[in-house]
Design a protein around this motif. Structure first.
Motif, PDB file in Angstrom:
ATOM      1  N   TRP A 107      -3.817   3.867  -4.664  1.00 35.37           N
ATOM      2  CA  TRP A 107      -3.624   2.872  -3.227  1.00 35.37           C
ATOM      3  C   TRP A 107      -2.023   2.159  -2.450  1.00 35.37           C
ATOM      4  O   TRP A 107      -2.170   1.907  -1.920  1.00 35.37           O
ATOM      5  CB  TRP A 107      -4.960   1.901  -3.568  1.00 35.37           C
ATOM      6  CG  TRP A 107      -5.806   2.227  -3.069  1.00 35.37           C
ATOM      7  CD1 TRP A 107      -7.720   3.178  -4.144  1.00 35.37           C
ATOM      8  CD2 TRP A 107      -6.800   1.991  -2.118  1.00 35.37           C
ATOM      9  NE1 TRP A 107      -8.068   2.562  -3.184  1.00 35.37           N
ATOM     10  CE2 TRP A 107      -8.427   2.037  -2.462  1.00 35.37           C
ATOM     11  CE3 TRP A 107      -6.698   1.194  -1.034  1.00 35.37           C
ATOM     12  CZ2 TRP A 107      -9.175   2.033  -0.982  1.00 35.37           C
ATOM     13  CZ3 TRP A 107      -6.894   1.891   0.724  1.00 35.37           C
ATOM     14  CH2 TRP A 107      -8.547   1.381   0.423  1.00 35.37           C
ATOM     15  N   TYR A 117       0.511  -1.305  -0.173  1.00 38.29           N
ATOM     16  CA  TYR A 117       0.299  -0.186  -0.088  1.00 38.29           C
ATOM     17  C   TYR A 117       0.471   1.278   0.089  1.00 38.29           C
ATOM     18  O   TYR A 117       1.842   0.957   0.706  1.00 38.29           O
ATOM     19  CB  TYR A 117      -1.028  -0.377   1.418  1.00 38.29           C
ATOM     20  CG  TYR A 117      -2.021  -0.968   1.214  1.00 38.29           C
ATOM     21  CD1 TYR A 117      -3.459  -0.971   0.358  1.00 38.29           C
ATOM     22  CD2 TYR A 117      -1.923  -2.060   2.424  1.00 38.29           C
ATOM     23  CE1 TYR A 117      -3.979  -1.478   0.591  1.00 38.29           C
ATOM     24  CE2 TYR A 117      -2.771  -2.917   2.032  1.00 38.29           C
ATOM     25  CZ  TYR A 117      -3.943  -3.157   1.227  1.00 38.29           C
ATOM     26  OH  TYR A 117      -5.220  -3.977   0.782  1.00 38.29           O
ATOM     27  N   LEU A 159      -8.405   8.286  -3.285  1.00 37.38           N
ATOM     28  CA  LEU A 159      -8.263   6.964  -3.459  1.00 37.38           C
ATOM     29  C   LEU A 159      -8.867   5.843  -4.518  1.00 37.38           C
ATOM     30  O   LEU A 159      -8.244   4.845  -5.601  1.00 37.38           O
ATOM     31  CB  LEU A 159      -7.805   6.574  -1.936  1.00 37.38           C
ATOM     32  CG  LEU A 159      -7.173   6.142  -1.349  1.00 37.38           C
ATOM     33  CD1 LEU A 159      -7.612   6.043   0.488  1.00 37.38           C
ATOM     34  CD2 LEU A 159      -6.181   5.983  -1.579  1.00 37.38           C
ATOM     35  N   ALA A 214      -2.797   5.516   1.734  1.00 32.84           N
ATOM     36  CA  ALA A 214      -3.576   4.372   1.746  1.00 32.84           C
ATOM     37  C   ALA A 214      -4.203   4.496   3.076  1.00 32.84           C
ATOM     38  O   ALA A 214      -4.814   2.570   2.952  1.00 32.84           O
ATOM     39  CB  ALA A 214      -3.976   3.701   0.787  1.00 32.84           C
TER      40      ALA A 214
END
Length: 288
Positions: free
Chosen positions: A221, A144, A162, A148
């Motif tokens: 993300w 990630y 996102l 995020a």
């Protein structure tokens, strides 16, 4: 012009769990394959509406499922299921679907975001119950991005960057219209989000079908640097081929954006490459 496919509500039976779905069949029988289209977090099966006409025109059946904990199964599974449990439920659903429908050369897994995670679980734990052709994901990474880390809900404030990226990447009114596609994310699914990198490391070596990973230019993300993507693909050691595709001028919800058609055509080309030669040669005719 190609005739629009007939898309009908469908119920999948999976070991005592009923899953709602959309089923679209091509104009020719049998289908060349059956595409299991798996939506992302907080969405529904209709996320794939723009993909279905292209796929059926190419001779494929499309089975777009509301994942366990969404749609018809939400009442039965108020807390939802873990990703691994969702894959187990889908295995049972596919086995039952194949018993009552001609699936062509087999099932092809097409997943978006968290649906791509479920698709990876499904591919890694297949066990030969039904033939799987390939695994195609979009918006499903490995590590990630720091922004995020707090995992805002799809339905909550602050998640727009996102989940969408720049809004000019989508036709006017798409975000507002997409509210009809939204559904609450089941708690058990949300709770394990942070564990995905380790889950992927465990699952990846057991995926034995071709893999294609697509990332939007404005994907927020995931870490998408070369080092991270190489670490991701290198773990898919038993996959006969692994392809990474980058889609310019696209945000996370690729199939809802201006570049959806390009993405879908590439997805179908990948599916063609996964089909047995005799099936590849049998393309659906175009209806005028």
């Amino acid at each position: 012009m190609t005739r629009p496919p007939t898309v009908r509500p469908h119920t999948l039976h999976a070991a005592g769990i009923e899953l709602s779905a959309l089923l679209a069949l091509p104009g020719t029988t049998p289908p060349r394959s059956t595409i299991l289209a798996i939506h992302g977090r907080g969405m529904r099966a209709a996320y794939w509406n723009s993909f279905i006409p292209l796929a059926t025109a190419a001779g494929h059946a499309v089975l777009a499922v509301d994942r366990p904990g969404y749609g018809a199964s939400a009442g039965h599974l108020p807390e939802g299921q873990t990703l691994a449990e969702q894959a187990e439920t889908l295995h049972a659903a596919l086995k039952e679907h194949a018993r009552t429908h001609d699936t062509g050369a087999g099932f092809h897994l097409l997943g978006h975001s968290d649906g791509g995670k479920v698709a990876l679980h499904t591919a890694a734990t297949a066990g030969g119950a039904v033939p799987l052709l390939g695994l195609d994901t979009s918006g499903t990474g490995y590590q990630y991005d720091p922004q995020a880390l707090h995992f805002p809900s799809t339905l909550g404030g602050g998640a727009t960057k996102l989940n969408w990226g720049p809004l000019h990447l989508y036709p006017r009114g798409t975000v507002q219209a997409s509210r009809a596609l939204l559904a609450p994310t089941p708690p058990r699914e949300s709770a394990e989000t942070i564990h995905w990198p380790r889950q992927f490391e465990t699952l990846a070596p057991d995926v034995r079908i071709p893999v294609r990973l697509t990332f939007a230019e404005h994907e927020a993300w995931w870490h998408l640097d070369d080092t991270t993507l190489t670490a991701m693909t290198s773990r898919l050691t038993r996959s006969p081929s692994v392809t990474v595709d980058h889609l310019p001028a696209a945000g996370h919800n690729i199939s809802l954006g201006h570049t959806a058609d390009t993405y879908h055509q590439r997805a179908l080309a990948f599916l063609d490459a996964c089909l047995p030669p005799a099936t590849t040669a049998r393309r659906a005719p175009q209806h005028n």
